[in-house]
Design an enzyme around this catalytic site. Structure first.
Site, PDB file in Angstrom:
ATOM      1  N   HIS A 124       8.683  -3.871  -4.137  1.00 60.77           N
ATOM      2  CA  HIS A 124       8.066  -4.275  -2.866  1.00 60.77           C
ATOM      3  C   HIS A 124       9.112  -4.820  -1.895  1.00 60.77           C
ATOM      4  CE1 HIS A 124       4.633  -5.323  -0.387  1.00 60.77           C
ATOM      5  NE2 HIS A 124       5.082  -6.565  -0.246  1.00 60.77           N
ATOM      6  N   ASP A 169       0.815  -1.222   0.000  1.00 61.92           N
ATOM      7  CA  ASP A 169       0.000   0.000   0.000  1.00 61.92           C
ATOM      8  C   ASP A 169       0.847   1.269   0.000  1.00 61.92           C
ATOM      9  OD1 ASP A 169       1.083  -0.267   2.496  1.00 61.92           O
ATOM     10  OD2 ASP A 169      -0.800  -0.045   3.603  1.00 61.92           O
ATOM     11  N   CYS A 224       5.155  -0.453   2.386  1.00 59.69           N
ATOM     12  CA  CYS A 224       5.712  -1.797   2.589  1.00 59.69           C
ATOM     13  C   CYS A 224       7.087  -1.787   3.243  1.00 59.69           C
ATOM     14  CB  CYS A 224       5.740  -2.581   1.274  1.00 59.69           C
ATOM     15  SG  CYS A 224       6.815  -1.903  -0.002  1.00 59.69           S
TER      16      CYS A 224
END
Length: 226
Positions: A203, A94, A97
């Site tokens: 990520h 979101d 991370c």
């Protein structure tokens, strides 16, 4: 922060007190959890002891991989996780991370990511001379931007986190030529190790050895009915 007109002084005061109480409670919980887990745990490090870490150079996010390159990178990261017997505790993608993964490593929960972000931004703000040379914009603009929930962390915030939490941050990456990056505090010896997986520029997740995965995160066995 939003500018607005306060219509009800009593309501504003009550909300402010409640907000401060919530912040104090979060801070107390975070301190307790941090003290519980603030010990140098080299389990993952021993497993990767044959890897030579690449020196870390703080930088902000400028280039992002194409969809095809991103998929190839993720497959490479999965292969490395399998080779070294490591498990990713996945956190929400979101925009928070990096801070969620750091929170999971420090407090054994990703839910303290707001606290981690706040501490990292404070480190940036209070020690701008250590970091501003790596940021190609007005530094005040940078740390105000980084204070916003959902703003992606970068390699500058990782260095600030290492300095703030006296932590050696170790990244198992999906980079083709760089498997392992080590970020160490600049002016003190580390008192803990934080292990993250880094799907390059996409990520972050939190890393554990399989036997050390928090119980709540372990995959459940499937029970089949015949």
């Amino acid at each position: 922060m939003r500018n607005g007109t306060i219509l009800n002084d009593g309501c504003s005061s009550s909300t402010s007190i409640s907000s401060h109480q919530d912040a104090d409670n979060d801070r107390m919980i975070a301190v307790v959890l941090s003290e519980e887990h603030a010990r140098l745990d080299g389990a993952v490090g021993r497993r990767l002891s044959n890897l030579a870490p690449v020196p870390h150079i703080p930088r902000i996010n400028l280039h992002f991989p194409s969809s095809n390159d991103s998929n190839l990178d993720y497959q490479r990261l999965l292969q490395r996780l399998n080779v070294y017997g490591l498990y990713e505790v996945k956190v929400s993608g979101d925009g928070n991370c990096q801070f969620r993964a750091l929170s999971d490593q420090i407090y054994r929960s990703p839910e303290y990511h707001k606290h981690v972000r706040k501490e990292v931004v404070k480190q940036l703000k209070d020690n701008h001379g250590l970091y501003e040379a790596y940021v190609p914009m007005k530094f005040k603009r940078y740390y105000k931007k980084m204070a916003k929930l959902g703003e992606w962390g970068d390699h500058v915030t990782l260095q600030a986190a290492a300095d703030k939490f006296a932590a050696k941050i170790c990244l198992l990456t999906s980079f083709r030529d760089t498997c392992f990056i080590e970020i160490v505090p600049r002016h003190q010896a580390p008192v803990r190790e934080l292990w993250l997986s880094f799907w390059s520029e996409v990520h972050y997740n939190s890393l554990y050895e399989l036997q050390d995965v928090p119980l709540k995160c372990k995959p459940r066995r499937r029970h089949w009915l015949f």
